[in-house]
Design a protein around this motif. Structure first.
Motif, short mmCIF file in Angstrom:
data_model
loop_
_atom_site.label_atom_id
_atom_site.label_comp_id
_atom_site.label_asym_id
_atom_site.label_seq_id
_atom_site.Cartn_x
_atom_site.Cartn_y
_atom_site.Cartn_z
N ASP A 281 -24.07 84.12 -75.22
CA ASP A 281 -25.30 83.95 -74.19
C ASP A 281 -24.84 82.94 -73.12
O ASP A 281 -25.37 82.71 -71.92
N LEU A 282 -24.14 82.06 -73.41
CA LEU A 282 -23.76 80.98 -72.67
C LEU A 282 -22.78 81.40 -71.49
O LEU A 282 -23.01 81.12 -70.37
N ALA A 283 -21.76 82.19 -72.05
CA ALA A 283 -21.08 82.78 -71.03
C ALA A 283 -21.63 83.76 -70.08
O ALA A 283 -21.14 83.75 -68.72
N THR A 284 -22.66 84.53 -70.42
CA THR A 284 -23.60 85.50 -69.59
C THR A 284 -24.27 84.53 -68.81
O THR A 284 -24.54 84.66 -67.37
N ALA A 285 -24.88 83.51 -69.17
CA ALA A 285 -25.91 82.70 -68.24
C ALA A 285 -25.02 82.00 -67.20
O ALA A 285 -25.89 81.72 -66.19
N LEU A 286 -23.83 81.52 -67.39
CA LEU A 286 -23.18 80.78 -66.59
C LEU A 286 -22.24 81.96 -65.53
O LEU A 286 -21.55 81.43 -64.84
N GLU B 135 -41.38 78.54 -71.48
CA GLU B 135 -42.27 79.11 -72.51
C GLU B 135 -41.87 80.30 -73.25
O GLU B 135 -42.12 80.74 -74.37
N GLU B 136 -40.74 81.03 -72.82
CA GLU B 136 -40.40 82.33 -73.26
C GLU B 136 -38.76 82.39 -73.39
O GLU B 136 -38.32 81.73 -72.48
N LYS B 137 -38.35 82.93 -74.26
CA LYS B 137 -36.98 82.99 -74.40
C LYS B 137 -36.45 84.05 -73.23
O LYS B 137 -37.10 84.93 -73.11
N VAL B 138 -35.19 83.78 -72.54
CA VAL B 138 -34.92 84.73 -71.64
C VAL B 138 -33.44 85.17 -72.09
O VAL B 138 -32.63 84.54 -72.36
N LEU B 139 -33.54 86.54 -72.65
CA LEU B 139 -32.19 86.98 -73.25
C LEU B 139 -31.50 87.70 -72.32
O LEU B 139 -31.68 88.65 -71.71
N LYS C 18 -30.85 70.02 -80.81
CA LYS C 18 -30.86 69.17 -79.96
C LYS C 18 -29.59 69.57 -79.16
O LYS C 18 -28.58 70.10 -79.60
N VAL C 19 -29.58 68.98 -77.88
CA VAL C 19 -28.58 69.56 -76.81
C VAL C 19 -27.90 68.36 -76.47
O VAL C 19 -28.65 67.19 -75.88
N TYR C 20 -26.64 68.29 -76.02
CA TYR C 20 -25.76 66.97 -75.62
C TYR C 20 -25.05 67.72 -74.66
O TYR C 20 -24.35 68.64 -74.79
N ILE C 21 -24.99 67.29 -73.10
CA ILE C 21 -24.19 67.65 -72.04
C ILE C 21 -23.83 66.46 -71.21
O ILE C 21 -24.23 65.64 -70.90
N GLN C 22 -22.13 66.71 -71.21
CA GLN C 22 -21.57 65.93 -70.43
C GLN C 22 -20.67 66.34 -69.14
O GLN C 22 -20.15 67.34 -69.44
N ALA C 23 -20.23 65.53 -68.55
CA ALA C 23 -19.69 66.01 -67.18
C ALA C 23 -18.54 64.84 -66.78
O ALA C 23 -18.57 63.75 -67.25
N ALA C 24 -17.43 65.22 -66.02
CA ALA C 24 -16.31 64.34 -65.51
C ALA C 24 -15.58 63.51 -66.97
O ALA C 24 -15.43 62.31 -66.43
N LEU C 25 -15.41 64.11 -67.86
CA LEU C 25 -14.42 63.27 -68.96
C LEU C 25 -13.29 63.31 -68.09
O LEU C 25 -12.50 62.10 -68.30
N HIS C 26 -12.73 64.31 -67.47
CA HIS C 26 -11.73 64.22 -66.59
C HIS C 26 -12.31 63.66 -65.26
O HIS C 26 -13.08 64.44 -64.71
N ALA C 27 -12.18 62.33 -64.87
CA ALA C 27 -13.23 61.64 -64.05
C ALA C 27 -13.12 62.49 -62.48
O ALA C 27 -13.81 62.31 -61.89
N GLY C 28 -12.12 63.10 -62.28
CA GLY C 28 -12.11 63.82 -60.69
C GLY C 28 -12.55 65.29 -60.89
O GLY C 28 -12.37 65.70 -59.76
N LEU D 76 -27.23 76.92 -66.40
CA LEU D 76 -27.53 76.01 -67.43
C LEU D 76 -28.87 76.08 -67.87
O LEU D 76 -29.31 76.14 -69.33
N TRP D 77 -29.65 76.18 -67.06
CA TRP D 77 -31.07 76.31 -67.34
C TRP D 77 -31.27 77.81 -68.10
O TRP D 77 -32.19 77.75 -69.20
N ARG D 78 -30.66 78.86 -67.75
CA ARG D 78 -30.88 80.00 -68.27
C ARG D 78 -30.31 79.96 -69.75
O ARG D 78 -30.94 80.60 -70.75
N PHE D 79 -29.17 79.39 -70.03
CA PHE D 79 -28.75 79.24 -71.18
C PHE D 79 -29.94 78.50 -72.26
O PHE D 79 -30.05 78.98 -73.28
#
Length: 353
Positions: A169-174, A249-253, A33-43, A237-240
Motif C-alpha cells: 500500500d505504501l508503494a502504491t500510494a507513493l 474519516e475513511e480508509k482509502v484503499l 503510531k507513526v515516525y517519519i524522518q528525512a535527510a539522514l543523508h543531509a544532502g 504520504l497522506w494517501r498511505f
C-alpha cells in the motif's frame, strides 16, 4: 502540533547541534503510531520538502480531530551532516570525523532494550548520540518511514521481506516504480528498527511483522527538489496514512502495486572498469535487454581503443544512474532491477556504502 528540539553537544568546546522534532497528537491511543524522518543523508532533500507540505495537512487535520494516532516528524534528521562542507560541497553522507556513513552503525538491539539507547549518552561522540536518539524515537512507533533519495533515480524503496507484501500500500500510494526486497542484514536505520522488532523476544527471531513497517523510501534523485514533486510526495504520504486509518474519516484503499518487487540479489550494478568520461546510452526508467549497449567509458580520449563499451548483463529496468560524468575505476554507474539473480557475488546487507 508540538515543536521541540533535541540538543546534541559537539565533540569540541563551543559546538552543539539542534534537532527539531514535530509531534501531532492522535485521538486514539490504540492506533498505530507513526515516525517519519528525512535527510539522514543531509544532502538528500526531496523528503524534507515533502514533509514540509505534509505537515501543513497534518496541522489542519489535528485542529479538526482528524488524526487517529500520534505522528512524529523529523524533517531534517542530520544537523551534523548538514554543517559539513568541503571546499563548498556539502558532505552529508559520511561523517568527516569517523568516515562512517550516517545511515550505518545504528545499534542492533531488541525493542525491549529501547530505554538503554539513552543511557550514558555523554559517553558517545555526537554522531552516535544522534543515531541513538533517532532510533529511540522510531522504536516508539509502529510505522517508520526513512525518506532518502538516490542520484538520478526512479521512485523506489528498500523494504525488508518481513514487511512484504503488506507494505504494497505504501508503494502504491507513493507511485513507486520498483521495490527492492532487502534481507535485513545491515545496521542501516530502517533495518536496525526491523531488527529490534524481530528480536523483541531475545533469542527468538520473527520472520513476519504484521501491522508494523520500517522502510527506506528513495524519492527519486538529489536534484528532484521541486514544489510540484514535493506536493505530489506529500499527497502520497497522506494517501498511505489514510489507507492505514491514521488520517481522514475513511480508509482509502489504493489499487494493487504493479511495479517489480525484486530481492537485492536481482539488482545488477554496472560499474566502470576504468576511470574516464561516461557516455550513457540508456536513461532511468527504460527497460533494457541482455547485451544492449548501456554506457561508454572514454578513458583515453583521441587514442585508438581509448573507449570501453558496457553492455547489459541481463534484461531489466534501469533504476538509477550516476550524475557524475567523470567516473573512477569501479565507480557505480547504474542499478538495474532484474527478474533473475545477478551472477556477481553480493554480501548480505546494503548494496552500497
Amino acid at each position: 502540533m508540538d515543536v521541540s528540539e533535541i540538543t546534541i553537544p559537539g565533540d569540541t568546546p563551543g559546538t552543539e547541534w539542534r534537532l527539531p522534532v514535530l509531534r501531532f497528537q492522535g485521538r486514539d491511543p490504540k492506533a498505530p503510531k507513526v515516525y517519519i524522518q528525512a535527510a539522514l543523508h543531509a544532502g538528500e532533500l526531496p523528503g524534507t520538502v515533502a514533509l514540509h507540505f505534509l505537515c501543513e495537512r497534518l496541522r489542519q487535520a489535528e485542529s479538526e480531530g482528524g488524526i487517529a494516532s500520534d505522528i512524529t516528524i523529523v524533517p531534517q534528521a542530520n544537523p551534523i551532516g548538514a554543517a559539513q562542507s568541503h571546499f563548498g560541497d556539502l558532505q552529508g553522507r559520511f561523517d568527516l570525523g569517523s568516515r562512517t556513513n550516517f545511515n550505518r552503525d545504528f545499534p542492533l538491539i531488541s525493542v525491549a532494550d529501547r530505554a538503554t539507547l539513552l543511557d550514558d549518552l555523554d559517553d558517545y561522540p555526537a554522531t552516535d548520540r544522534l543515531k541513538r536518539q533517532l532510533l529511540h524515537m522510531a522504536l516508539g512507533a509502529d510505522l517508520v518511514l526513512d525518506l532518502h533519495c538516490d542520484d538520478e533515480s526512479l521512485q523506489y524503496a528498500y523494504i525488508d521481506e518481513a514487511f512484504w507484501p503488506e507494505a504494497a500500500d505504501l508503494a502504491t500510494a507513493l507511485e513507486m516504480e520498483a521495490v527492492l526486497l532487502s534481507d535485513g542484514e545491515s545496521s542501516a536505520f530502517e533495518e536496525a528498527v526491523g531488527f529490534a522488532w524481530k528480536y523483541e523476544v531475545p533469542g527468538e527471531r520473527r520472520s513476519r511483522l504484521p501491522g508494523r513497517l520500517s522502510v527506506t523510501v528513495e524519492l527519486r534523485g538529489k536534484r528532484d527538489v521541486d514544489p510540484m514533486l514535493a506536493k505530489q510526495d506529500a499527497d502520497g504520504l497522506w494517501r498511505f496514512l489514510a489507507a492505514r486509518g491514521i488520517v481522514g474519516e475513511e480508509k482509502v484503499l489504493p489499487a494493487a502495486f504493479s511495479g517489480p518487487a525484486v530481492p537485492l540479489d536481482n539488482v545488477e550494478i554496472l560499474r566502470a572498469p576504468e576511470g574516464g568520461a561516461v557516455l550513457f546510452h540508456r536513461n532511468i526508467g527504460q527497460r533494457i535487454a541482455e547485451g544492449e549497449l548501456l554506457a561508454t567509458i572514454v578513458s583515453r580520449p583521441g587514442q585508438p581503443g581509448g573507449s570501453i563499451d558496457l553492455h547489459a548483463p541481463q534484461d531489466g529496468l534501469v533504476l538509477t544512474r550516476t550524475s557524475d560524468r567523470l567516473v573512477r575505476r569501479r565507480g557505480d554507474l547504474m542499478k538495474i532491477a532484474c527478474d533473475g539473480p545477478s551472477s556477481a557475488l553480493r554480501k548480505a546487507g546494503t548494496l552500497e556504502n
